[in-house]
Design an enzyme around this catalytic site. Sequence first.
Site, PDB file in Angstrom:
ATOM      1  CB  CYS A 201      -0.908   0.009   1.230  1.00 55.10           C
ATOM      2  SG  CYS A 201      -1.973  -1.432   1.330  1.00 55.10           S
ATOM      3  CB  CYS A 225      -3.304   2.522   9.401  1.00 57.89           C
ATOM      4  SG  CYS A 225      -2.723   2.972  11.038  1.00 57.89           S
TER       5      CYS A 225
END
Length: 240
Positions: A201, A225
């Site tokens: 990512c 996150c």
Amino acid sequence: MALLATSENIKTLVDGLNFAEKVERSLRLIREAYEEYGDRLVVANSLGKDSCAVWDLAKRVSPQIGGFIVTTRYKPRETIEFMKHAVARYPELKVYKNDIEIPDRLYETDPDRCCDILKVEPTRRAISEMNVGCWVTGLRCTEGRTRTDFQEVEERDKGLVKLNPILIWHEREVWQYLALFKVPANPLYAAGYRSLGCATCTKIANGPDERAGRWIGTSKCGGECGIHTRPLKSESRDDR
Ligand code: SF4
């Protein structure tokens, strides 16, 4: 904490204090919190440049201060190596990970859920198992669009204070600190990354937004996150 009640404007401090004043302020914040929380003050060390600066500042306040690292199955090889060195040097850094089975490529189909399982859950576990009363982070308000609305001392979860001692530092000042105090950094920065996460990512990105390389192509692009936005104490969770 005296600074908990501060009425100072964070945005004014970002350009109002010089580097040395910011370092002094960060040390004072950690010192005051450590005096109040003792062993229940714990550093969340993500192994990024900001965390490395905060970890070094905390160690200057007291070598006794402990911390935790949350890692995932998708962390880059370089970060895993860097983590091994950090833990060998500082055994008081505990490593947390969630090895539960998850759907293949969940990071593509539902990155929020993936982060929740692989990052937020182990963070909650660390906070619970280490009986954390005050967790210390490397969050900075100049880091990206999602990080402008934080305070140096916060209590988003009842009974869990969050200390962001380098909140007002610029990216340049983090590098200035690491260079001046000879603090090692993850070698991926030398490859061009400005913000580090899971290999799946994270990309090298240019432009003004430091976190632009995170979650490119998803709704989370440049985002979070979840450990700074989701409840971390079990009694305040909204997903039970
Ligand atoms: S950064 Fe990506 S791979 Fe890592 S936990 Fe979040 S979604 Fe999953």
